[in-house]
Scaffold this active site. Structure first.
Site, PDB file in Angstrom:
ATOM      1  N   GLN A  74      46.526  40.903  40.825  1.00  0.00           N
ATOM      2  CA  GLN A  74      46.625  39.641  40.065  1.00  0.00           C
ATOM      3  C   GLN A  74      47.205  39.894  38.676  1.00  0.00           C
ATOM      4  O   GLN A  74      47.210  41.015  38.191  1.00  0.00           O
ATOM      5  CB  GLN A  74      45.239  38.992  39.955  1.00  0.00           C
ATOM      6  CG  GLN A  74      44.143  39.923  39.517  1.00  0.00           C
ATOM      7  CD  GLN A  74      42.765  39.560  40.083  1.00  0.00           C
ATOM      8  OE1 GLN A  74      42.501  38.471  40.616  1.00  0.00           O
ATOM      9  NE2 GLN A  74      41.839  40.506  39.973  1.00  0.00           N
ATOM     10  N   HIS A 108      26.748  32.971  33.617  1.00  0.00           N
ATOM     11  CA  HIS A 108      26.103  34.191  34.119  1.00  0.00           C
ATOM     12  C   HIS A 108      24.592  33.983  34.276  1.00  0.00           C
ATOM     13  O   HIS A 108      23.983  34.465  35.236  1.00  0.00           O
ATOM     14  CB  HIS A 108      26.415  35.366  33.197  1.00  0.00           C
ATOM     15  CG  HIS A 108      27.858  35.794  33.279  1.00  0.00           C
ATOM     16  ND1 HIS A 108      28.592  36.216  32.181  1.00  0.00           N
ATOM     17  CD2 HIS A 108      28.726  35.823  34.329  1.00  0.00           C
ATOM     18  CE1 HIS A 108      29.824  36.500  32.557  1.00  0.00           C
ATOM     19  NE2 HIS A 108      29.936  36.277  33.847  1.00  0.00           N
ATOM     20  N   ASP A 159      33.988  41.303  35.243  1.00  0.00           N
ATOM     21  CA  ASP A 159      33.685  41.445  33.810  1.00  0.00           C
ATOM     22  C   ASP A 159      32.278  42.008  33.592  1.00  0.00           C
ATOM     23  O   ASP A 159      31.912  42.380  32.492  1.00  0.00           O
ATOM     24  CB  ASP A 159      33.832  40.089  33.102  1.00  0.00           C
ATOM     25  CG  ASP A 159      33.076  38.996  33.846  1.00  0.00           C
ATOM     26  OD1 ASP A 159      33.727  38.206  34.546  1.00  0.00           O
ATOM     27  OD2 ASP A 159      31.844  38.963  33.766  1.00  0.00           O
ATOM     28  N   ASP A 191      37.719  45.150  48.710  1.00  0.00           N
ATOM     29  CA  ASP A 191      37.808  43.720  49.021  1.00  0.00           C
ATOM     30  C   ASP A 191      36.443  43.285  49.558  1.00  0.00           C
ATOM     31  O   ASP A 191      35.942  43.873  50.532  1.00  0.00           O
ATOM     32  CB  ASP A 191      38.905  43.518  50.073  1.00  0.00           C
ATOM     33  CG  ASP A 191      39.111  42.060  50.415  1.00  0.00           C
ATOM     34  OD1 ASP A 191      40.188  41.719  50.928  1.00  0.00           O
ATOM     35  OD2 ASP A 191      38.195  41.246  50.151  1.00  0.00           O
ATOM     36  N   GLY A 192      35.890  42.270  48.953  1.00  0.00           N
ATOM     37  CA  GLY A 192      34.561  41.793  49.368  1.00  0.00           C
ATOM     38  C   GLY A 192      34.527  41.367  50.815  1.00  0.00           C
ATOM     39  O   GLY A 192      33.510  41.490  51.504  1.00  0.00           O
ATOM     40  N   ASP A 218      30.848  35.906  42.732  1.00  0.00           N
ATOM     41  CA  ASP A 218      31.402  35.544  41.426  1.00  0.00           C
ATOM     42  C   ASP A 218      32.909  35.805  41.496  1.00  0.00           C
ATOM     43  O   ASP A 218      33.442  36.746  40.908  1.00  0.00           O
ATOM     44  CB  ASP A 218      30.756  36.405  40.338  1.00  0.00           C
ATOM     45  CG  ASP A 218      31.272  36.040  38.949  1.00  0.00           C
ATOM     46  OD1 ASP A 218      31.105  36.877  38.029  1.00  0.00           O
ATOM     47  OD2 ASP A 218      31.860  34.944  38.802  1.00  0.00           O
ATOM     48  N   THR A 259      37.176  34.625  41.866  1.00  0.00           N
ATOM     49  CA  THR A 259      38.188  33.707  41.362  1.00  0.00           C
ATOM     50  C   THR A 259      38.225  32.504  42.316  1.00  0.00           C
ATOM     51  O   THR A 259      37.494  32.461  43.294  1.00  0.00           O
ATOM     52  CB  THR A 259      39.557  34.425  41.357  1.00  0.00           C
ATOM     53  OG1 THR A 259      39.697  35.136  42.610  1.00  0.00           O
ATOM     54  CG2 THR A 259      39.663  35.424  40.214  1.00  0.00           C
ATOM     55  N   ASP A 260      39.107  31.560  42.008  1.00  0.00           N
ATOM     56  CA  ASP A 260      39.224  30.378  42.874  1.00  0.00           C
ATOM     57  C   ASP A 260      39.896  30.740  44.200  1.00  0.00           C
ATOM     58  O   ASP A 260      40.421  31.844  44.341  1.00  0.00           O
ATOM     59  CB  ASP A 260      40.011  29.298  42.117  1.00  0.00           C
ATOM     60  CG  ASP A 260      39.151  28.694  41.010  1.00  0.00           C
ATOM     61  OD1 ASP A 260      39.273  29.156  39.852  1.00  0.00           O
ATOM     62  OD2 ASP A 260      38.301  27.847  41.315  1.00  0.00           O
TER      63      ASP A 260
HETATM   64  N1  SAM Z   1      33.732  33.298  36.270  1.00  0.00           N
HETATM   65  C1  SAM Z   1      34.961  33.319  37.035  1.00  0.00           C
HETATM   66  C2  SAM Z   1      35.161  32.041  37.802  1.00  0.00           C
HETATM   67  O1  SAM Z   1      34.209  31.277  37.928  1.00  0.00           O
HETATM   68  O2  SAM Z   1      36.298  31.818  38.232  1.00  0.00           O
HETATM   69  C3  SAM Z   1      34.973  34.540  37.917  1.00  0.00           C
HETATM   70  C4  SAM Z   1      35.006  35.762  37.079  1.00  0.00           C
HETATM   71  S1  SAM Z   1      35.291  37.288  37.795  1.00  0.00           S
HETATM   72  C5  SAM Z   1      36.423  37.928  36.647  1.00  0.00           C
HETATM   73  C6  SAM Z   1      36.254  37.006  39.247  1.00  0.00           C
HETATM   74  C7  SAM Z   1      36.470  38.346  39.939  1.00  0.00           C
HETATM   75  O3  SAM Z   1      36.674  38.181  41.352  1.00  0.00           O
HETATM   76  C8  SAM Z   1      37.697  39.112  39.425  1.00  0.00           C
HETATM   77  O4  SAM Z   1      37.260  40.294  38.802  1.00  0.00           O
HETATM   78  C9  SAM Z   1      38.526  39.379  40.687  1.00  0.00           C
HETATM   79  O5  SAM Z   1      39.183  40.622  40.636  1.00  0.00           O
HETATM   80  C10 SAM Z   1      37.450  39.334  41.748  1.00  0.00           C
HETATM   81  N2  SAM Z   1      37.920  39.119  43.127  1.00  0.00           N
HETATM   82  C11 SAM Z   1      38.843  38.218  43.561  1.00  0.00           C
HETATM   83  N3  SAM Z   1      39.013  38.338  44.897  1.00  0.00           N
HETATM   84  C12 SAM Z   1      38.162  39.320  45.327  1.00  0.00           C
HETATM   85  C13 SAM Z   1      37.864  39.899  46.601  1.00  0.00           C
HETATM   86  N4  SAM Z   1      38.493  39.483  47.720  1.00  0.00           N
HETATM   87  N5  SAM Z   1      36.926  40.873  46.666  1.00  0.00           N
HETATM   88  C14 SAM Z   1      36.278  41.291  45.538  1.00  0.00           C
HETATM   89  N6  SAM Z   1      36.530  40.807  44.290  1.00  0.00           N
HETATM   90  C15 SAM Z   1      37.456  39.814  44.190  1.00  0.00           C
END
Ligand code: SAM
Length: 290
Positions: free
Chosen positions: A33, A64, A88, A140-141, A158, A160-161
């Site tokens: 990203q 949080h 984060d 990857d989750g 937690d 991303t969208d």
């Molecule tokens: N508070 C934010 C929100 O509500 O949009 C989310 C914050 S956190 C930074 C989002 C995290 O999800 C990022 O660090 C991103 O790298 C992670 N992420 C996205 N897709 C993922 C996946 N498939 N597996 C694990 N982590 C993932």
């Protein structure tokens, strides 16, 4: 200094939220990203991933606290917690405040987010990486959930969208794997958008939860930098009573946990499940489609 530079949030076509930038602290196109961390005179440090605001030092506590203390205090005896995403590490810091939590596993896809957060987000993730209970997995989750044989009392997504790497974490397949990972009576909580502008995201998550869990619901919190009104946190469990705990019981558990908060209170927890009608309608719509 980067006088005059602005970063616009581009999540909602037709609406742009613009942040003036005093200083760019970190910028990288990772393998997953586009990442930028900058300072803004109102919100402090602001992290954007692919043009979407993720976390700011000014209002991170709301998000949080509500994503961690609500499921953990509702559960009442959560020992093992999984965070998917949360790069984060602000959410991890809140989870680790609970003395009952014996193990916290965090599965984050992008090591870069964790790396720079160590340096720049010490304000709210201090001590996480040194905590013996904390285990960071860079993966990857989706893959982790499909392959692990580990079990968790609480799973918190937690992410991303649902665009880019986060999209898979909103899939029915992922939720089914989470259901398998949860111990009996466990609970899943998800970052589920701002329903005033992202209603379909909530409807779809509730529809998918409803096909897998006995109880599919949502609760709300107001996060200033998640533009558009209340944010919903998705809630899924096979124990419908978990989200109906009395504020008096939550009060007892919160007192026993022995830490301070700035947003969460047991009354706010209980009230967070009282949804404004248009959000409740979206939840009912998702349940009906299942
Ligand atoms: N508070 C934010 C929100 O509500 O949009 C989310 C914050 S956190 C930074 C989002 C995290 O999800 C990022 O660090 C991103 O790298 C992670 N992420 C996205 N897709 C993922 C996946 N498939 N597996 C694990 N982590 C993932």
């Amino acid at each position: 200094m980067t006088a005059g530079l602005k970063f616009n949030e581009t999540l909602y076509p037709g609406v742009e939220v613009s942040y003036s930038c005093d200083e760019i602290l970190y910028q990288e196109k990772t393998e997953h990203q586009d990442l930028v961390l900058f300072t803004n005179p109102v919100f402090g440090k602001v992290l954007m991933l692919d043009g979407v605001t993720q976390v700011t030092t000014k209002d991170e506590f709301i998000y949080h606290e509500m994503m961690s203390h609500v499921p953990i205090l509702a559960h009442g005896s959560a020992k093992t917690v999984l965070i998917v995403g949360g790069g984060d590490c602000g959410l991890a810091e809140e989870v680790l405040k609970h003395p009952t939590v014996e193990r916290l596993v965090q599965v984050e896809i992008d090591a870069s987010v964790v790396d720079f957060s160590k340096e720049h987000f010490g304000d709210f993730n201090e001590g996480v990486l040194d905590d013996a209970r904390f285990e960071l997995v860079i993966a990857d989750g989706m893959k982790f959930a499909a392959e692990t044989d580990r079990r968790f009392d609480v799973v918190i997504v937690d992410s991303t969208d649902p665009h880019g790497p986060g999209e898979v974490l909103f899939s029915e397949e992922f939720y089914r794997n989470v259901h398998r990972m949860l111990t009996p009576g466990g609970v899943l909580v998800t970052q589920n958008g701002v329903p005033f502008l992202q209603k379909d995201e909530l409807v779809t998550s509730i529809e998918r939860f409803s096909r897998i869990f006995k109880d599919a619901a949502a609760y709300i919190a107001a996060i200033p930098t998640y533009f558009g009104g209340h944010m919903t946190l998705g809630w899924a469990s096979d124990n419908p009573d978990l989200r109906r705990q009395a504020a008096s019981l939550l009060e007892e558990r919160f007192k026993a946990a022995g830490f301070e908060t700035q947003y969460y209170t047991p009354d706010v927890h209980a009230a967070a499940f009282a949804l404004p009608k248009f959000i409740l309608d979206a939840v009912e719509e998702g349940r009906a489609k299942a």
